[in-house]
Design a protein around this motif. Sequence first.
Motif, mmCIF file in Angstrom:
data_model
loop_
_atom_site.group_PDB
_atom_site.id
_atom_site.type_symbol
_atom_site.label_atom_id
_atom_site.label_comp_id
_atom_site.label_asym_id
_atom_site.label_seq_id
_atom_site.Cartn_x
_atom_site.Cartn_y
_atom_site.Cartn_z
ATOM 1 N N LYS A 24 20.043 -23.132 -19.921
ATOM 2 C CA LYS A 24 18.805 -23.843 -19.592
ATOM 3 C C LYS A 24 18.860 -25.196 -20.282
ATOM 4 C CE LYS A 24 13.749 -23.650 -19.923
ATOM 5 N NZ LYS A 24 13.511 -24.019 -18.520
ATOM 6 N N ARG A 51 19.603 -19.077 -9.220
ATOM 7 C CA ARG A 51 18.374 -18.683 -8.548
ATOM 8 C C ARG A 51 18.292 -19.280 -7.147
ATOM 9 N NH1 ARG A 51 12.736 -19.076 -7.745
ATOM 10 N NH2 ARG A 51 12.729 -21.344 -8.035
ATOM 11 N N PRO A 93 15.651 -20.146 -4.278
ATOM 12 C CA PRO A 93 14.192 -20.285 -4.202
ATOM 13 C C PRO A 93 13.544 -19.492 -3.073
ATOM 14 C CG PRO A 93 15.282 -22.293 -3.424
ATOM 15 C CD PRO A 93 16.338 -21.432 -4.028
ATOM 16 N N SER A 138 17.104 -12.227 -9.624
ATOM 17 C CA SER A 138 16.637 -13.582 -9.363
ATOM 18 C C SER A 138 15.383 -13.512 -8.509
ATOM 19 C CB SER A 138 17.723 -14.393 -8.638
ATOM 20 O OG SER A 138 17.254 -15.689 -8.322
ATOM 21 N N SER A 139 14.300 -14.094 -9.008
ATOM 22 C CA SER A 139 13.038 -14.097 -8.278
ATOM 23 C C SER A 139 12.970 -15.301 -7.348
ATOM 24 C CB SER A 139 11.863 -14.125 -9.258
ATOM 25 O OG SER A 139 10.629 -14.133 -8.568
ATOM 26 N N ASP A 152 10.603 -18.174 -5.121
ATOM 27 C CA ASP A 152 9.371 -18.939 -5.319
ATOM 28 C C ASP A 152 8.160 -18.103 -4.907
ATOM 29 O OD1 ASP A 152 10.812 -21.095 -6.200
ATOM 30 O OD2 ASP A 152 10.728 -22.206 -4.309
ATOM 31 N N PRO A 153 7.028 -18.273 -5.563
ATOM 32 C CA PRO A 153 6.718 -19.314 -6.556
ATOM 33 C C PRO A 153 7.033 -18.911 -7.998
ATOM 34 C CG PRO A 153 4.718 -18.124 -6.030
ATOM 35 C CD PRO A 153 5.804 -17.512 -5.171
ATOM 36 N N ASP A 203 9.416 -18.776 -10.709
ATOM 37 C CA ASP A 203 10.702 -19.440 -10.946
ATOM 38 C C ASP A 203 11.397 -18.877 -12.183
ATOM 39 O OD1 ASP A 203 8.767 -20.473 -12.629
ATOM 40 O OD2 ASP A 203 9.548 -22.511 -12.580
ATOM 41 N N TYR A 204 11.805 -17.614 -12.107
ATOM 42 C CA TYR A 204 12.516 -16.993 -13.223
ATOM 43 C C TYR A 204 13.676 -16.162 -12.718
ATOM 44 C CZ TYR A 204 10.166 -12.503 -12.175
ATOM 45 O OH TYR A 204 9.729 -11.354 -11.572
ATOM 46 N N SER A 255 13.364 -20.682 -15.445
ATOM 47 C CA SER A 255 14.081 -21.683 -14.640
ATOM 48 C C SER A 255 15.478 -21.996 -15.157
ATOM 49 C CB SER A 255 13.265 -22.990 -14.585
ATOM 50 O OG SER A 255 11.983 -22.767 -14.076
ATOM 51 N N TRP A 315 10.497 -16.923 -19.756
ATOM 52 C CA TRP A 315 9.492 -17.283 -18.763
ATOM 53 C C TRP A 315 8.149 -16.678 -19.123
ATOM 54 C CZ3 TRP A 315 6.905 -14.153 -14.980
ATOM 55 C CH2 TRP A 315 6.202 -14.882 -14.004
#
Length: 316
Positions: free
Chosen positions: A248, A227, A229, A276-277, A279-280, A282-283, A185, A76
Motif C-alpha cells: 500500500k 483488486r 473494482p 478481493s471485494s 466497489d463500493p 475498496d478492500y 485499497s 480497512w
Amino acid sequence: MAQRFRGSLWSGPAALGACLIAAGVPQPTEVTVTRVNYKGWPGSIRLANRSAEVVVVPAIGRIMRFAPIGGPNVLWENPELLGKLAEPDRKDWANFGGDKVWPAPQARWGWPPDPDLDGSKWSVRIRPDRALVIESPISKATKLRIRRTIILHRADASLTIRNALINESDLPAEWSVWEVAQMASPDWIRMPHARPSAFSAGYREFPDNPVPAGAIRLHSETIEARRHPAQAYKIGGDPSTARLDVRKGQWVFRMTGPRRSAGTYPDDGCSVEVFSSADPLDYMEAEILGPVVRIPAGKSAELRTTWSLIPARAGR
C-alpha cells in the motif's frame, strides 16, 4: 485525558514522536498503552512504540488500526460503521473492517458469521508486560470462545498475535483457526508460489467467487492478486510457510504464519487465502488458516501470526 484520533492520523503523542524521530532525537525502546476513544468507540486501546501503533476496539472485537507511527492505517475501516455497535438481533454481517478471527471451515457455519464471535463486545485485559488479551463471549451455536493475545514488539514495526479457539463444550470438536485482515485499497497482495502445489494453476480459484480476467499475475516466486473494482473474487494457496505481502503506497504489510504441517487444511488444502471485494467496498483480505485439529473439551487450538511493516522498494 487521552488524546483522540483525528481522521487517519494520531494527533497526540504519536505525532510528537514522529517529529522527534525525524529530528534524530533518540526514542525509548518500549511499548506504551493508552485507553482512547477511537473514532467514536470508547474503551479502545492503543499500543505504540517508536515505530508503529496498533488500536484494538473491544466493543466490536477487532483490531482496527495498524500503522507506522503517525502514518496511514493499512487496515480497512468501513466508513458507514465507524463508532457504531452491532445489533444483537442482526440477520446480516456487520462488516466493520479491521482484523478478526473466525473458525474454519466456513462450510460448517455458512453465512452470516456467528454474532457471538464476530462484532460482539469482547473482554479486555492488559498484562504487566503490556501485551493485550481480548476474549469473545461463548458462541451459543458452537460453544467456542476466541482469545487473542496481541504483543507489539518493543522497537520495530511488528507485532505477534496468538489466536486461540477454545472449546467450551463438553465434547471434542474439530476446527481450524482462521485470521482475516481487511486491507485498505492495496496495490496488490502476494502469496508464495508453492512448488509443488496441489493446485494445477498454483492457486485455488473459489468456484462461487471466480477470478476476473487480468486480476492475477504469476511470478516465479509469488502469485500476485489485484483488486477488481467490478467483480469480487477469491483464491487460496498451499505454500510451505504461510505468508502474505500487501503493498500500500510506500509500505508493505507482511502477515506471516507457521510452516505448513501434515494436517488437513480447509478449502481443499489452503493455508493462505486472498479475497478481493468489488466497489463500493475498496478492500482486499489477507487470510491465514491453520490445519483442522481435534480440540478436546476445555482445550484450545492456536494460530500464531506476525505482522510487520516494511518500506516498499521501488518497482516491487
